[in-house]
Design a protein around this motif. Structure first.
Motif, PDB file in Angstrom:
ATOM      1  N   ASN A  26       0.810  -1.222   0.000  1.00  0.00           N
ATOM      2  CA  ASN A  26       0.000   0.000   0.000  1.00  0.00           C
ATOM      3  C   ASN A  26       0.845   1.275   0.000  1.00  0.00           C
ATOM      4  O   ASN A  26       0.305   2.380  -0.037  1.00  0.00           O
ATOM      5  N   VAL A  27       2.151   1.128   0.048  1.00  0.00           N
ATOM      6  CA  VAL A  27       3.057   2.274   0.094  1.00  0.00           C
ATOM      7  C   VAL A  27       3.255   2.828  -1.311  1.00  0.00           C
ATOM      8  O   VAL A  27       3.396   2.085  -2.284  1.00  0.00           O
ATOM      9  N   THR A  28       3.245   4.168  -1.429  1.00  0.00           N
ATOM     10  CA  THR A  28       3.508   4.836  -2.708  1.00  0.00           C
ATOM     11  C   THR A  28       4.600   5.883  -2.519  1.00  0.00           C
ATOM     12  O   THR A  28       4.953   6.239  -1.385  1.00  0.00           O
ATOM     13  N   ALA A  29       5.105   6.407  -3.630  1.00  0.00           N
ATOM     14  CA  ALA A  29       6.133   7.449  -3.575  1.00  0.00           C
ATOM     15  C   ALA A  29       5.633   8.694  -2.857  1.00  0.00           C
ATOM     16  O   ALA A  29       6.415   9.427  -2.228  1.00  0.00           O
ATOM     17  N   ASP A  30       4.324   8.953  -2.928  1.00  0.00           N
ATOM     18  CA  ASP A  30       3.769  10.131  -2.259  1.00  0.00           C
ATOM     19  C   ASP A  30       3.944  10.084  -0.747  1.00  0.00           C
ATOM     20  O   ASP A  30       3.925  11.129  -0.085  1.00  0.00           O
ATOM     21  N   ASP A  31       4.102   8.882  -0.190  1.00  0.00           N
ATOM     22  CA  ASP A  31       4.309   8.765   1.252  1.00  0.00           C
ATOM     23  C   ASP A  31       5.635   9.391   1.685  1.00  0.00           C
ATOM     24  O   ASP A  31       5.825   9.697   2.861  1.00  0.00           O
ATOM     25  N   PHE A  32       6.556   9.570   0.741  1.00  0.00           N
ATOM     26  CA  PHE A  32       7.878  10.118   1.048  1.00  0.00           C
ATOM     27  C   PHE A  32       8.041  11.546   0.531  1.00  0.00           C
ATOM     28  O   PHE A  32       9.140  12.097   0.575  1.00  0.00           O
ATOM     29  N   PHE A  33       6.949  12.140   0.067  1.00  0.00           N
ATOM     30  CA  PHE A  33       6.989  13.470  -0.550  1.00  0.00           C
ATOM     31  C   PHE A  33       6.121  14.446   0.227  1.00  0.00           C
ATOM     32  O   PHE A  33       5.082  14.078   0.786  1.00  0.00           O
ATOM     33  N   SER A  34       6.542  15.720   0.242  1.00  0.00           N
ATOM     34  CA  SER A  34       5.707  16.778   0.824  1.00  0.00           C
ATOM     35  C   SER A  34       6.168  18.127   0.288  1.00  0.00           C
ATOM     36  O   SER A  34       7.374  18.345   0.068  1.00  0.00           O
ATOM     37  N   ASN A  35       5.228  19.018   0.060  1.00  0.00           N
ATOM     38  CA  ASN A  35       5.559  20.398  -0.307  1.00  0.00           C
ATOM     39  C   ASN A  35       5.239  21.360   0.832  1.00  0.00           C
ATOM     40  O   ASN A  35       5.068  22.562   0.624  1.00  0.00           O
ATOM     41  N   VAL A  36       5.141  20.818   2.059  1.00  0.00           N
ATOM     42  CA  VAL A  36       4.682  21.617   3.200  1.00  0.00           C
ATOM     43  C   VAL A  36       5.612  22.795   3.501  1.00  0.00           C
ATOM     44  O   VAL A  36       5.185  23.800   4.053  1.00  0.00           O
ATOM     45  N   LEU A  37       6.894  22.695   3.103  1.00  0.00           N
ATOM     46  CA  LEU A  37       7.839  23.772   3.394  1.00  0.00           C
ATOM     47  C   LEU A  37       7.957  24.780   2.258  1.00  0.00           C
ATOM     48  O   LEU A  37       8.763  25.710   2.345  1.00  0.00           O
ATOM     49  N   SER A  38       7.166  24.622   1.218  1.00  0.00           N
ATOM     50  CA  SER A  38       7.319  25.475   0.041  1.00  0.00           C
ATOM     51  C   SER A  38       6.694  26.851   0.211  1.00  0.00           C
ATOM     52  O   SER A  38       7.065  27.793  -0.495  1.00  0.00           O
ATOM     53  N   LEU A  39       5.742  26.978   1.131  1.00  0.00           N
ATOM     54  CA  LEU A  39       5.040  28.251   1.304  1.00  0.00           C
ATOM     55  C   LEU A  39       5.420  28.898   2.637  1.00  0.00           C
ATOM     56  O   LEU A  39       5.563  28.205   3.652  1.00  0.00           O
ATOM     57  N   PRO A  40       5.553  30.228   2.666  1.00  0.00           N
ATOM     58  CA  PRO A  40       5.884  30.909   3.928  1.00  0.00           C
ATOM     59  C   PRO A  40       4.748  30.831   4.929  1.00  0.00           C
ATOM     60  O   PRO A  40       3.574  30.796   4.562  1.00  0.00           O
ATOM     61  N   GLY A  41       5.099  30.795   6.214  1.00  0.00           N
ATOM     62  CA  GLY A  41       4.103  30.811   7.271  1.00  0.00           C
ATOM     63  C   GLY A  41       3.624  32.224   7.544  1.00  0.00           C
ATOM     64  O   GLY A  41       4.252  33.211   7.125  1.00  0.00           O
ATOM     65  N   ASN A  42       2.522  32.331   8.249  1.00  0.00           N
ATOM     66  CA  ASN A  42       1.930  33.627   8.585  1.00  0.00           C
ATOM     67  C   ASN A  42       2.607  34.198   9.825  1.00  0.00           C
ATOM     68  O   ASN A  42       2.433  33.686  10.937  1.00  0.00           O
ATOM     69  N   THR A  43       3.367  35.261   9.654  1.00  0.00           N
ATOM     70  CA  THR A  43       4.105  35.858  10.771  1.00  0.00           C
ATOM     71  C   THR A  43       3.342  37.001  11.438  1.00  0.00           C
ATOM     72  O   THR A  43       3.895  37.726  12.263  1.00  0.00           O
ATOM     73  N   GLY A  44       2.044  37.154  11.083  1.00  0.00           N
ATOM     74  CA  GLY A  44       1.254  38.218  11.681  1.00  0.00           C
ATOM     75  C   GLY A  44       0.711  37.842  13.042  1.00  0.00           C
ATOM     76  O   GLY A  44      -0.496  37.768  13.260  1.00  0.00           O
ATOM     77  N   ASN A  45       1.589  37.593  13.976  1.00  0.00           N
ATOM     78  CA  ASN A  45       1.222  37.217  15.340  1.00  0.00           C
ATOM     79  C   ASN A  45       2.083  38.022  16.304  1.00  0.00           C
ATOM     80  O   ASN A  45       3.006  38.732  15.878  1.00  0.00           O
ATOM     81  N   PRO A  46       1.821  37.950  17.616  1.00  0.00           N
ATOM     82  CA  PRO A  46       2.556  38.800  18.556  1.00  0.00           C
ATOM     83  C   PRO A  46       4.071  38.629  18.551  1.00  0.00           C
ATOM     84  O   PRO A  46       4.797  39.578  18.860  1.00  0.00           O
ATOM     85  N   VAL A  47       4.574  37.442  18.199  1.00  0.00           N
ATOM     86  CA  VAL A  47       6.024  37.233  18.255  1.00  0.00           C
ATOM     87  C   VAL A  47       6.692  37.472  16.911  1.00  0.00           C
ATOM     88  O   VAL A  47       7.916  37.586  16.819  1.00  0.00           O
ATOM     89  N   GLY A  48       5.918  37.503  15.824  1.00  0.00           N
ATOM     90  CA  GLY A  48       6.494  37.807  14.519  1.00  0.00           C
ATOM     91  C   GLY A  48       7.261  36.669  13.890  1.00  0.00           C
ATOM     92  O   GLY A  48       8.237  36.901  13.168  1.00  0.00           O
ATOM     93  N   SER A  49       6.840  35.432  14.143  1.00  0.00           N
ATOM     94  CA  SER A  49       7.484  34.286  13.499  1.00  0.00           C
ATOM     95  C   SER A  49       6.460  33.183  13.294  1.00  0.00           C
ATOM     96  O   SER A  49       5.401  33.171  13.944  1.00  0.00           O
ATOM     97  N   ALA A  50       6.765  32.255  12.389  1.00  0.00           N
ATOM     98  CA  ALA A  50       5.897  31.113  12.123  1.00  0.00           C
ATOM     99  C   ALA A  50       6.755  29.900  11.815  1.00  0.00           C
ATOM    100  O   ALA A  50       7.672  29.976  10.991  1.00  0.00           O
ATOM    101  N   VAL A  51       6.471  28.799  12.492  1.00  0.00           N
ATOM    102  CA  VAL A  51       7.205  27.555  12.289  1.00  0.00           C
ATOM    103  C   VAL A  51       6.303  26.573  11.550  1.00  0.00           C
ATOM    104  O   VAL A  51       5.192  26.278  11.992  1.00  0.00           O
TER     105      VAL A  51
END
Length: 226
Positions: free
Chosen positions: A59-84
């Motif tokens: 049931n394993v596919t190549a997509d299980d080892f892939f992600s684009n989650v880091l491709s977009l910037p996070g929203n830094t509009g918060n009190p500390v000014g950062s997003a992880v």
């Protein structure tokens, strides 16, 4: 060799073998398969020990080892000014049992990734854009601080309190790598002032040597955790 001397040599050799074995036993065991892709759907409840159950190999596919989650910037509009933005086993099933993960950290101008710890991993941070002031504190109270510019890196030892601060008027971006599939993050401020149920005010007042009213004021700012 006399029997007495032979016994002494054997005892010494045994002690050396045991001493070497202790750190080996303390580490993560070697994998016994090529991979163990996390099978999120097989979980019947919240209990799991050191990882998720494995998908059946068919049931394993190549997509299980892939992600684009880091491709977009996070929203830094918060009190500390950062997003992880984390790319850990909860986002990338193929990381299960592999002992590694990454995060993207975006910083607004002068933004801060507040003091925190990773209880299960050492972190190495690489600056993609901008310049950061970074530091960690040892258990003895020593502060190790450095300015890290684009193309440079810095290491935060496992479990030690550390922070990063954008020291410029433009956004900054960094990539962090961890030697854990789920390093965990504990913010000091949230742990003290935003826990549920809340930490006793008198305990915090005595620990920080401030008035209880000040503690209550700070607690009110952490009703909505960032």
């Amino acid at each position: 060799m006399a029997p007495k001397h032979l016994s002494a040599v054997l005892l010494a050799a045994g002690a050396i073998i045991l001493a070497l074995a202790v750190p080996l036993l303390a580490g993560d065991p070697d994998m016994l398969q090529d991979f163990c892709v996390a099978d999120y759907g097989s979980l019947k409840g919240p209990l799991r020990v050191n990882g998720f159950p494995c998908k059946r190999p068919e049931n394993v596919t190549a997509d299980d080892f892939f992600s684009n989650v880091l491709s977009l910037p996070g929203n830094t509009g918060n009190p500390v000014g950062s997003a992880v933005t984390a790319a850990n086993v909860e986002k990338v099933p193929g990381l299960n049992t592999l002992g590694m993960s990454m995060s993207r950290v975006d910083y607004a101008p002068w933004g801060v990734n507040p003091p925190h710890t990773h209880p299960r991993a050492t972190e190495i941070i690489f600056v993609l854009e901008g310049s950061l002031d970074v530091a960690f504190v040892t258990t003895g109270g020593n502060l190790y601080a450095h300015t890290v510019c684009k193309g440079e890196l810095f290491v935060f030892p496992r479990g030690l309190v550390h922070f990063q601060r954008n020291n410029g008027g433009a956004p900054a971006v960094a990539i962090s790598a961890f030697n854990s599939q789920l390093p965990g993050t504990q913010s000091l401020a949230v742990a003290m002032f935003g826990s549920s149920p809340p930490m006793p005010t008198d305990v915090l007042a005595r620990a920080l040597q401030i008035d209880g009213g000040v503690v209550e004021t700070i607690k009110s700012k952490f009703t909505l955790k960032y």
